[in-house]
Design a protein around this motif. Structure first.
Motif, mmCIF file in Angstrom:
data_model
loop_
_atom_site.group_PDB
_atom_site.id
_atom_site.type_symbol
_atom_site.label_atom_id
_atom_site.label_comp_id
_atom_site.label_asym_id
_atom_site.label_seq_id
_atom_site.Cartn_x
_atom_site.Cartn_y
_atom_site.Cartn_z
ATOM 1 N N GLY A 187 0.840 -1.192 0.000
ATOM 2 C CA GLY A 187 0.000 0.000 0.000
ATOM 3 C C GLY A 187 0.872 1.238 0.000
ATOM 4 N N THR A 188 0.261 2.364 0.317
ATOM 5 C CA THR A 188 1.002 3.627 0.382
ATOM 6 C C THR A 188 0.886 4.206 1.775
ATOM 7 O OG1 THR A 188 -0.917 4.856 -0.412
ATOM 8 C CG2 THR A 188 0.689 4.132 -2.064
ATOM 9 N N LEU A 189 1.957 4.789 2.201
ATOM 10 C CA LEU A 189 2.031 5.392 3.534
ATOM 11 C C LEU A 189 2.372 6.863 3.377
ATOM 12 C CD1 LEU A 189 3.864 4.004 6.636
ATOM 13 C CD2 LEU A 189 4.544 6.228 5.746
ATOM 14 N N GLU A 190 1.644 7.715 4.110
ATOM 15 C CA GLU A 190 1.928 9.155 4.069
ATOM 16 C C GLU A 190 2.792 9.515 5.274
ATOM 17 O OE1 GLU A 190 -0.414 13.456 3.968
ATOM 18 O OE2 GLU A 190 -1.535 11.594 3.626
ATOM 19 N N PHE A 191 3.996 10.023 4.964
ATOM 20 C CA PHE A 191 4.926 10.388 6.040
ATOM 21 C C PHE A 191 5.781 11.568 5.571
ATOM 22 C CE2 PHE A 191 8.907 10.042 8.447
ATOM 23 C CZ PHE A 191 8.403 9.941 9.741
ATOM 24 N N GLY A 192 5.839 12.585 6.409
ATOM 25 C CA GLY A 192 6.640 13.767 6.075
ATOM 26 C C GLY A 192 6.147 14.472 4.837
ATOM 27 N N GLY A 193 4.838 14.449 4.615
ATOM 28 C CA GLY A 193 4.274 15.123 3.447
ATOM 29 C C GLY A 193 4.440 14.342 2.165
ATOM 30 N N GLN A 194 4.891 13.103 2.238
ATOM 31 C CA GLN A 194 5.096 12.290 1.050
ATOM 32 C C GLN A 194 4.286 10.997 1.155
ATOM 33 O OE1 GLN A 194 9.312 11.596 0.745
ATOM 34 N NE2 GLN A 194 9.764 13.654 -0.050
ATOM 35 N N GLU A 195 3.896 10.476 0.003
ATOM 36 C CA GLU A 195 3.259 9.163 -0.065
ATOM 37 C C GLU A 195 4.315 8.161 -0.505
ATOM 38 O OE1 GLU A 195 -0.243 9.029 -2.428
ATOM 39 O OE2 GLU A 195 -1.452 10.149 -0.975
ATOM 40 N N ILE A 196 4.527 7.150 0.310
ATOM 41 C CA ILE A 196 5.607 6.197 0.092
ATOM 42 C C ILE A 196 5.006 4.810 -0.118
ATOM 43 C CG2 ILE A 196 7.723 5.225 1.057
ATOM 44 C CD1 ILE A 196 7.792 7.704 2.925
#
Length: 261
Positions: A182-191
């Motif tokens: 999936g995607t994770l949102e961290f530090g203003g980014q989607e990873i």
């Protein structure tokens, strides 16, 4: 002289007798045709009477047979009507029972429908407060449940079944190892990451290049970055969850249990 007189009287008597006999014979000859005609008429009338008697006797036999048939049919019809009446009585009792059940179902339905709405609301709140495992899928499931509640082509029993299935799925998330992308949102980014969870004990994520890892803090409702020492154990745990390697003991961070209020 006396003898002559007696003889004369005797002759006269004989003559008288002969005369009477002749008169009777003439009278008999005269009445014989009439008697024969009357006798013939008597025989004819007797024959007609016998024919009428025979006809009446035959009619009486036919009427008796018809009467017996009617009595037999009446008895059969009476027995059949009694049988049909018992069937009708049983059907009426069944209809009454079904009507009582329908009335009971309607009363139950009036209580079940609000219950289902409360169950969906509780499920929605649980998903929002729980560890966000498959968060999008779970939120979509709740919305789908809300949608089917307004659809008339879905029976109440089917609605309730789907709600219970959703609850069972939520319970299943609390056991076993599982990994998915999936995607994770961290530090203003989607990873892009591999998510990993061990029931609800821990929920981790690792970047697809295996250089970074994060842990979900459910109390703070945010991701926190893990140090590099958890990268290799997390990689092994993800592989075990996907049946790519044998199960083994690995060192992973675990969320501290929340204190009950």
């Amino acid at each position: 002289m006396t003898k002559v007189i007696k003889r004369s009287k005797t002759a006269a008597a004989v003559a008288g007798i002969m005369a009477l006999a002749g008169s009777a014979t003439v009278a008999a000859n005269v009445d014989l045709p009439r008697l024969q005609s009357e006798q013939t008429e008597i025989h004819r009338s007797s024959a007609q009477s016998q024919e009428r008697i025979d006809s009446l006797f035959e009619q009486s036999r036919e009427l008796l047979a018809d009467y017996r048939d009617v009595v037999s049919q009446y008895e059969s019809l009476r027995l059949y009507n009694d049988h049909v009446q018992r069937l009708v009585d049983d059907q009426n009792e069944t209809l009454d029972s079904l009507q009582r059940q329908i009335d009971g179902i309607e009363e139950t339905r009036q209580g079940v429908v609000p219950l289902m709405y409360r169950m969906i609301d509780s499920l929605d709140e649980f998903v929002r407060l729980d560890v966000p495992i498959y968060s999008e899928r779970r939120e979509s499931r709740v919305e789908r449940l809300r949608d089917i509640m307004t659809r008339s082509n879905v029976t109440d029993s089917e609605k309730f079944r789907q709600i219970m299935t959703a609850y069972q799925t939520e319970m299943d998330y609390g056991v076993g190892l599982n990994a998915y992308q999936g995607t994770l949102e961290f530090g203003g980014q989607e990873i892009a990451v591999d998510f990993f969870h061990l029931g609800r004990i821990t929920f981790l994520a690792q970047s697809l290049d295996m250089r970074n890892a994060w842990m979900w803090d459910n109390e703070a409702r945010e991701w926190t970055e893990l140090d590099d020492g958890y990268l290799n154990p997390l990689t092994e745990a993800i592989r075990m969850a996907r049946n790519q390697t044998q199960y083994d003991i690995v060192r992973l961070p675990i969320s501290a249990p929340e204190s009950a209020e």
